[in-house]
Design an enzyme around this catalytic site. Sequence first.
Site, PDB file in Angstrom:
ATOM      1  CG  ASP A  12      14.610 -70.621  -7.085  1.00  0.00           C
ATOM      2  OD1 ASP A  12      13.771 -71.343  -6.522  1.00  0.00           O
ATOM      3  OD2 ASP A  12      15.060 -69.572  -6.584  1.00  0.00           O
ATOM      4  CE  LYS A  15      14.639 -77.800  -6.720  1.00  0.00           C
ATOM      5  NZ  LYS A  15      15.163 -76.452  -6.973  1.00  0.00           N
ATOM      6  N   GLY A  39       9.965 -73.255  -3.448  1.00  0.00           N
ATOM      7  CA  GLY A  39       8.863 -72.747  -4.263  1.00  0.00           C
ATOM      8  C   GLY A  39       9.025 -73.339  -5.646  1.00  0.00           C
ATOM      9  CG  HIS A  40       9.484 -76.990  -6.212  1.00  0.00           C
ATOM     10  ND1 HIS A  40       9.684 -78.286  -5.838  1.00  0.00           N
ATOM     11  CD2 HIS A  40      10.550 -76.305  -5.730  1.00  0.00           C
ATOM     12  CE1 HIS A  40      10.819 -78.381  -5.148  1.00  0.00           C
ATOM     13  NE2 HIS A  40      11.351 -77.186  -5.063  1.00  0.00           N
ATOM     14  CD  GLN A 222      15.531 -76.193  -0.074  1.00  0.00           C
ATOM     15  OE1 GLN A 222      15.681 -77.297   0.411  1.00  0.00           O
ATOM     16  NE2 GLN A 222      14.362 -75.594  -0.043  1.00  0.00           N
TER      17      GLN A 222
HETATM   18  P1  GDP Z   1      12.262 -74.834  -8.788  1.00  0.00           P
HETATM   19  O1  GDP Z   1      12.294 -74.258  -7.416  1.00  0.00           O
HETATM   20  O2  GDP Z   1      13.527 -75.541  -9.136  1.00  0.00           O
HETATM   21  O3  GDP Z   1      11.055 -75.705  -9.043  1.00  0.00           O
HETATM   22  O4  GDP Z   1      12.149 -73.602  -9.791  1.00  0.00           O
HETATM   23  P2  GDP Z   1      11.218 -72.279  -9.616  1.00  0.00           P
HETATM   24  O5  GDP Z   1       9.812 -72.649  -9.926  1.00  0.00           O
HETATM   25  O6  GDP Z   1      11.488 -71.613  -8.329  1.00  0.00           O
HETATM   26  O7  GDP Z   1      11.861 -71.340 -10.720  1.00  0.00           O
HETATM   27  C1  GDP Z   1      11.943 -71.722 -12.051  1.00  0.00           C
HETATM   28  C2  GDP Z   1      11.199 -70.684 -12.908  1.00  0.00           C
HETATM   29  O8  GDP Z   1      11.496 -70.929 -14.267  1.00  0.00           O
HETATM   30  C3  GDP Z   1       9.676 -70.805 -12.807  1.00  0.00           C
HETATM   31  O9  GDP Z   1       9.130 -69.541 -12.999  1.00  0.00           O
HETATM   32  C4  GDP Z   1       9.328 -71.721 -13.979  1.00  0.00           C
HETATM   33  O10 GDP Z   1       8.002 -71.520 -14.456  1.00  0.00           O
HETATM   34  C5  GDP Z   1      10.333 -71.279 -14.990  1.00  0.00           C
HETATM   35  N1  GDP Z   1      10.765 -72.299 -15.963  1.00  0.00           N
HETATM   36  C6  GDP Z   1      11.078 -73.609 -15.737  1.00  0.00           C
HETATM   37  N2  GDP Z   1      11.580 -74.178 -16.854  1.00  0.00           N
HETATM   38  C7  GDP Z   1      11.568 -73.217 -17.806  1.00  0.00           C
HETATM   39  C8  GDP Z   1      11.998 -73.154 -19.172  1.00  0.00           C
HETATM   40  O11 GDP Z   1      12.495 -74.125 -19.739  1.00  0.00           O
HETATM   41  N3  GDP Z   1      11.876 -71.940 -19.800  1.00  0.00           N
HETATM   42  C9  GDP Z   1      11.349 -70.829 -19.181  1.00  0.00           C
HETATM   43  N4  GDP Z   1      11.251 -69.702 -19.886  1.00  0.00           N
HETATM   44  N5  GDP Z   1      10.952 -70.863 -17.901  1.00  0.00           N
HETATM   45  C10 GDP Z   1      11.062 -72.022 -17.225  1.00  0.00           C
HETATM   46  P1  IMO Z   2      13.682 -74.320  -4.321  1.00  0.00           P
HETATM   47  O1  IMO Z   2      13.260 -75.695  -3.875  1.00  0.00           O
HETATM   48  C1  IMO Z   2      16.381 -70.936  -3.908  1.00  0.00           C
HETATM   49  C2  IMO Z   2      18.040 -70.177   0.066  1.00  0.00           C
HETATM   50  C3  IMO Z   2      17.636 -68.898   0.765  1.00  0.00           C
HETATM   51  C4  IMO Z   2      18.909 -68.630   1.563  1.00  0.00           C
HETATM   52  C5  IMO Z   2      19.367 -70.020   1.966  1.00  0.00           C
HETATM   53  C6  IMO Z   2      18.949 -70.435   3.375  1.00  0.00           C
HETATM   54  O2  IMO Z   2      12.558 -73.460  -4.762  1.00  0.00           O
HETATM   55  O3  IMO Z   2      14.798 -74.407  -5.302  1.00  0.00           O
HETATM   56  P2  IMO Z   2      16.599 -71.146   4.414  1.00  0.00           P
HETATM   57  O4  IMO Z   2      15.302 -70.413   4.490  1.00  0.00           O
HETATM   58  O5  IMO Z   2      16.514 -72.451   3.686  1.00  0.00           O
HETATM   59  O6  IMO Z   2      17.286 -71.298   5.746  1.00  0.00           O
HETATM   60  O7  IMO Z   2      17.565 -70.180   3.547  1.00  0.00           O
HETATM   61  O8  IMO Z   2      18.788 -70.916   1.033  1.00  0.00           O
HETATM   62  N1  IMO Z   2      16.930 -71.049  -0.378  1.00  0.00           N
HETATM   63  C7  IMO Z   2      16.539 -71.178  -1.648  1.00  0.00           C
HETATM   64  N2  IMO Z   2      16.964 -70.543  -2.767  1.00  0.00           N
HETATM   65  N3  IMO Z   2      15.460 -71.915  -4.009  1.00  0.00           N
HETATM   66  C8  IMO Z   2      15.040 -72.572  -2.905  1.00  0.00           C
HETATM   67  O9  IMO Z   2      14.218 -73.640  -2.959  1.00  0.00           O
HETATM   68  C9  IMO Z   2      15.556 -72.180  -1.648  1.00  0.00           C
HETATM   69  N4  IMO Z   2      15.357 -72.605  -0.373  1.00  0.00           N
HETATM   70  C10 IMO Z   2      16.224 -71.913   0.395  1.00  0.00           C
HETATM   71  O10 IMO Z   2      17.357 -67.873  -0.152  1.00  0.00           O
HETATM   72  O11 IMO Z   2      19.898 -68.110   0.707  1.00  0.00           O
HETATM   73 MG    MG Z   3      12.047 -72.408  -6.443  1.00  0.00          MG
END
Ligand code: GDP
Ligand code: IMO
Ligand code: MG
Length: 421
Positions: A12, A15, A39-40, A222
């Site tokens: 999270d 990416k 979840g991206h 991840q």
């Molecule tokens: P990922 O799994 O690495 O793609 O990240 P996620 O989407 O799960 O979580 C990142 C969160 O931060 C999302 O809600 C994005 O919309 C948000 N986000 C990403 N970059 C920025 C930033 O530079 N500033 C802010 N405020 N939010 C951001």
């Molecule tokens: P993105 O790509 C954050 C965490 C789960 C748990 C551990 C193992 O959005 O960054 P799993 O279901 O993979 O066996 O769970 O890994 N986890 C993540 N945490 N971002 C993710 O993906 C994750 N994918 C798995 O919360 O701790």
């Molecule tokens: Mg994510």
Amino acid sequence: MNTIICGLQWGDEGKGKIVDFLTEKADLVVRGQGGNNAGHTVIAKGEKYVLHLIPSGILWEKQCVIGNGVVLDPVGLCKEIQTLEEAGVTISPEHLLISDRAHVVLPYHRELDAAREMSLGDKKIGTTKRGIGPTYADKANRIGLRLADFRNPETARALITTRLEEANRLLSELGLETFEVDQVLSEVESSIDRLRPHFANVIPMVHGSWKNGETILFEGAQGTFLDIDFGTYPFVTSSNTTSGGACTGSGLPPHAIDRVVGVCKAYTTRVGSGPFPAQNDEIAEFFHSRGMEFGATTGRPRRCGWLDTVLIRYAVMVNGVTDLAVTILDGLDERETIKICVGYNINGEVHEFPPAEREYWDQIVPIYQEMPGWKTDTTQCRTWDELPARAKDYLLRIEELTGAPVKYVGVGPGREQTIIR
Ligand code: GDP
Ligand code: IMO
Ligand code: MG
């Protein structure tokens, strides 16, 4: 120029947003590991998209590939395709190819995931319950099904029948419902049929793209500390989330890679259980009260803490990071002071790298450096020079502590809120 984008923390990191930003100049976007545990989030032209299995490049209508290293839930993928199509995104086989060597997440994998978590009680991993661990375990145990096994329905039926003998034994021992082969097949059949035109031996296409000098992006899922080898084992996911996973998960060799963009938040978050030395409840409350830091896949509130450069330093090494992308700098805009974890004190000894011993993680006393906050809105900044001096000082200190140059800075979730240095 082929680039791997990978997470340097516990997932999270943002990416998806960085991949989306870099996709404009790319030809091909490839996912090489993980599954719909990811979840991206991408916010493009004011619309919010959350991608789980499909590479974020789809929003630019670029060619996307789901590689052999991914574990693919066909029902989950069909739902994702439907949601995107309803939002007006085109997903034809020209846009999305899926390696026929990818392992398939089947309903009993999800059940086994939930059952294992339940039996672990308060020692549970806190998985996403998407069946990721059991599917990778079947792959390693050589009892998994790959998409190619569904080309001949009799092959799939025979393999599932054999697999269910053991899976059902385990489920009934736990007092849970068992599966019939017909039930498993009927749950996935229509999704598999819907996805069939996308199945391909993707290797010749990906290699062709590389040989033609096209630009390939590898979208990591991840983060480094969820990596099965380098993470906070056993509180990890079941794949190699570090840069090496992009090669084994796609079939492109290491010398096809030109650079590695490591993505980290300006602070740290984690969902699920496991060690988190720089965790801080006050910052968690700060973000949650602003509606920030809730999981994109499960909606769970993320645990939050200060930036931990012991972790980033190690992640820079194991991923071979050439460029850092520091995201959500704007998240710290209102802070009076900001702390950075610069070392770990473990039983009186200072450690600059994370330990392997699981019992050490609970004994870590983080060593912090405190820096003054910039107390300025950065969300409108579009160049490095426009950033407040104290924000630049913070970023330069991150460079110094981690040994990698900051190349991108995120100042908001929108596509345009990315600064290139
Ligand atoms: P990922 O799994 O690495 O793609 O990240 P996620 O989407 O799960 O979580 C990142 C969160 O931060 C999302 O809600 C994005 O919309 C948000 N986000 C990403 N970059 C920025 C930033 O530079 N500033 C802010 N405020 N939010 C951001
Ligand atoms: P993105 O790509 C954050 C965490 C789960 C748990 C551990 C193992 O959005 O960054 P799993 O279901 O993979 O066996 O769970 O890994 N986890 C993540 N945490 N971002 C993710 O993906 C994750 N994918 C798995 O919360 O701790
Ligand atoms: Mg994510």
